[in-house]
Design an enzyme around this catalytic site. Sequence first.
Site, PDB file in Angstrom:
ATOM      1  N   ASP A 153       0.978  -0.689   0.247  1.00  0.00           N
ATOM      2  CA  ASP A 153      -0.026   0.162   0.527  1.00  0.00           C
ATOM      3  C   ASP A 153       0.631   1.042   0.208  1.00  0.00           C
ATOM      4  OD1 ASP A 153      -0.929   0.313   3.391  1.00  0.00           O
ATOM      5  OD2 ASP A 153       0.847   0.139   2.595  1.00  0.00           O
TER       6      ASP A 153
ATOM      7  N   GLY B  88       1.458   3.403   2.232  1.00  0.00           N
ATOM      8  CA  GLY B  88       1.969   3.392   3.232  1.00  0.00           C
ATOM      9  C   GLY B  88       2.534   4.899   3.738  1.00  0.00           C
TER      10      GLY B  88
ATOM     11  N   PHE C  14       0.118   7.436   3.162  1.00  0.00           N
ATOM     12  CA  PHE C  14      -0.745   7.829   3.256  1.00  0.00           C
ATOM     13  C   PHE C  14      -1.212   9.085   4.819  1.00  0.00           C
ATOM     14  CE2 PHE C  14      -3.852   8.162   6.616  1.00  0.00           C
ATOM     15  CZ  PHE C  14      -3.242   7.208   7.582  1.00  0.00           C
TER      16      PHE C  14
ATOM     17  N   ASP D   3      -5.345  -4.671   8.137  1.00  0.00           N
ATOM     18  CA  ASP D   3      -3.091  -3.563   8.591  1.00  0.00           C
ATOM     19  C   ASP D   3      -3.737  -3.570   9.314  1.00  0.00           C
ATOM     20  OD1 ASP D   3      -3.983  -1.709   6.199  1.00  0.00           O
ATOM     21  OD2 ASP D   3      -2.199  -1.574   7.110  1.00  0.00           O
TER      22      ASP D   3
ATOM     23  N   CYS E 254      -2.459 -17.935  25.915  1.00  0.00           N
ATOM     24  CA  CYS E 254      -1.809 -17.547  24.048  1.00  0.00           C
ATOM     25  C   CYS E 254      -0.873 -18.491  24.653  1.00  0.00           C
ATOM     26  CB  CYS E 254      -1.166 -15.918  24.691  1.00  0.00           C
ATOM     27  SG  CYS E 254      -0.355 -15.844  23.158  1.00  0.00           S
TER      28      CYS E 254
ATOM     29  N   CYS F 247       1.893 -18.676  22.089  1.00  0.00           N
ATOM     30  CA  CYS F 247       2.982 -17.804  21.995  1.00  0.00           C
ATOM     31  C   CYS F 247       4.402 -18.352  22.665  1.00  0.00           C
ATOM     32  CB  CYS F 247       2.935 -16.475  21.932  1.00  0.00           C
ATOM     33  SG  CYS F 247       3.459 -15.404  23.121  1.00  0.00           S
TER      34      CYS F 247
ATOM     35  N   CYS G 183       4.477 -16.174  25.416  1.00  0.00           N
ATOM     36  CA  CYS G 183       4.197 -16.636  26.980  1.00  0.00           C
ATOM     37  C   CYS G 183       4.245 -18.288  27.816  1.00  0.00           C
ATOM     38  CB  CYS G 183       2.691 -16.379  26.409  1.00  0.00           C
ATOM     39  SG  CYS G 183       1.556 -14.285  26.039  1.00  0.00           S
TER      40      CYS G 183
ATOM     41  N   HIS H 196       3.972 -11.291  20.658  1.00  0.00           N
ATOM     42  CA  HIS H 196       3.030 -11.998  21.450  1.00  0.00           C
ATOM     43  C   HIS H 196       1.662 -11.141  20.849  1.00  0.00           C
ATOM     44  CE1 HIS H 196      -0.339 -12.693  24.459  1.00  0.00           C
ATOM     45  NE2 HIS H 196      -0.043 -11.030  24.278  1.00  0.00           N
TER      46      HIS H 196
HETATM   47  C1  6JX Z   1       0.035   2.878  -3.653  1.00  0.00           C
HETATM   48  C2  6JX Z   1      -0.170   3.628  -3.414  1.00  0.00           C
HETATM   49  C3  6JX Z   1      -1.712   2.775  -2.429  1.00  0.00           C
HETATM   50  O1  6JX Z   1      -2.601   4.018  -1.513  1.00  0.00           O
HETATM   51  C4  6JX Z   1      -2.955   3.677  -0.436  1.00  0.00           C
HETATM   52  O2  6JX Z   1      -2.223   3.184   0.090  1.00  0.00           O
HETATM   53  N1  6JX Z   1      -3.802   4.260   0.039  1.00  0.00           N
HETATM   54  C5  6JX Z   1      -4.272   4.678   1.192  1.00  0.00           C
HETATM   55  N2  6JX Z   1      -3.618   3.764   2.097  1.00  0.00           N
HETATM   56  C6  6JX Z   1      -4.565   4.074   3.540  1.00  0.00           C
HETATM   57  C7  6JX Z   1      -4.181   3.774   4.372  1.00  0.00           C
HETATM   58  C8  6JX Z   1      -4.631   3.799   5.599  1.00  0.00           C
HETATM   59  N3  6JX Z   1      -3.970   4.206   7.007  1.00  0.00           N
HETATM   60  C9  6JX Z   1      -4.883   4.395   7.584  1.00  0.00           C
HETATM   61  N4  6JX Z   1      -5.076   4.697   9.545  1.00  0.00           N
HETATM   62  C10 6JX Z   1      -4.301   3.843  10.121  1.00  0.00           C
HETATM   63  N5  6JX Z   1      -6.575   4.993   7.133  1.00  0.00           N
HETATM   64  C11 6JX Z   1      -6.129   4.429   5.816  1.00  0.00           C
HETATM   65  C12 6JX Z   1      -6.595   5.061   4.834  1.00  0.00           C
HETATM   66  C13 6JX Z   1      -6.035   4.812   3.091  1.00  0.00           C
HETATM   67  C14 6JX Z   1      -5.932   5.283   1.930  1.00  0.00           C
HETATM   68  O3  6JX Z   1      -7.522   5.721   2.266  1.00  0.00           O
HETATM   69  N6  6JX Z   1      -5.815   5.220   1.238  1.00  0.00           N
HETATM   70 ZN    ZN Z   2       1.029 -14.614  24.001  1.00  0.00          ZN
END
Ligand code: 6JX
Ligand code: ZN
Length: 372
Positions: free
Chosen positions: A93, A95, A97, A268, A306, A308, A311, A337
């Site tokens: 993704d 990352g 953002f 994620d 747990c 793991c 633990c 953990h």
């Molecule tokens: C190569 C480009 C790929 O584009 C994206 O990854 N786009 C994208 N990533 C997000 C990541 C988020 N993390 C959270 N909260 C921790 N909210 C999120 C919202 C988005 C989002 O609306 N878009």
């Molecule tokens: Zn554990």
Amino acid sequence: MSTPGDFKIHATDGEARRATLTTAHGDIQTPIFMPVGTQGTVKSLTPLDLEEMDAQIILGNTYHLYLRPGDDLVARRGGLHKFANWKRPILTDSGGFQVFSLQEIRKLSEEGVEFRSYIDGSKHFFSPEKAIDIQKNLGSDIMMVLDECVGYGADKDYTNKSLEMTTRWAKRCRDHYPKGSGGQIMFGIVQGGFYKDLREKSLEQLREIDFEGFAIGGLSVGESTKEMYDILHHIAPKMPSDKPRYLMGVGTPLDLLEGVSAGVDMFDCVLPSRNARNGTLFTSQGKINIKRAEFAEDDSPLDPECGCYTCRNFTKAYLRHLYMAKELLSYRLNTYHNLYFYLDLMKQIRAAIENGTFAELKAKYEAAYAKG
Ligand SMILES: C=CCOC(=O)Nc1nc2cc3[nH]c(NC)nc3cc2c(=O)[nH]1
Ligand SMILES: [Zn+2]
């Protein structure tokens, strides 16, 4: 022979689905939690650790790996799987953002997004095509389209214009890497902020494009849990039922359960790994913070339920000592953990959907985590 992108639903329990997603590096059993490996590593853990805890897929960040060590370098080293010696699926993704949507000096245009490197302040530009080329170089199994994640509180007019551009960018991403042109699959990202009609509009526009899956973007950006759940329950059930649904950046154990109950398949979040580093640990009885003095001479395991490595081999007293002494091992044992806990919760969720007891499982954790 199954094809990357194949998505087979085996069982349902309400809106919750138990399915299998095929990728070029193996099948993924959903619902699934994906540990975040921003720079090609899940901080402090080895691929062996991750395999031991049955992590089926990890996340890499396009933005970070492009800036360092460079997607071209990773490509020359054989791609991210080979470079990081991770043999299972990878999703990339942005990352960044936070960088894209929250920083002032980010510049958006129809062409793409201009941003500065957090490493040396140098200027960079991602077009939708560039974002896909980077993910091709990284060799990720699941690529995410370039989108705009509007900040919390964006007005309706801005949010509407933004989702229209995100759709045009999504189309450009798909045209740049047509379905079936390689082993990598591509997910569209639904935007529309906290406006239910705009969420439906974004989804209607994106479903016209032939993506192998769809993500819900624009959530977990500072809104209340109630606001997030409201949008989640509105849009998730409307997303194509025969394709995976991925809720980006979410969340706490209760958020995962709520997301699954709304029909989400993939999640994620940096929470388990980030919280581990500040001593906040997730257990079957709720959250605890290991630095509390009450644990100084507590010989019991972190979580009696747990299985793991942490633990089974260490006491709360020792884990507290490591944390107070800022020992590296604290980082590693706490992360191990927390991620094991998240992955085991998803395993329990998959089993509960198979035997129709998902509601009971959700209620059990809501009771344990009620105190927040
Ligand atoms: C190569 C480009 C790929 O584009 C994206 O990854 N786009 C994208 N990533 C997000 C990541 C988020 N993390 C959270 N909260 C921790 N909210 C999120 C919202 C988005 C989002 O609306 N878009
Ligand atoms: Zn554990």
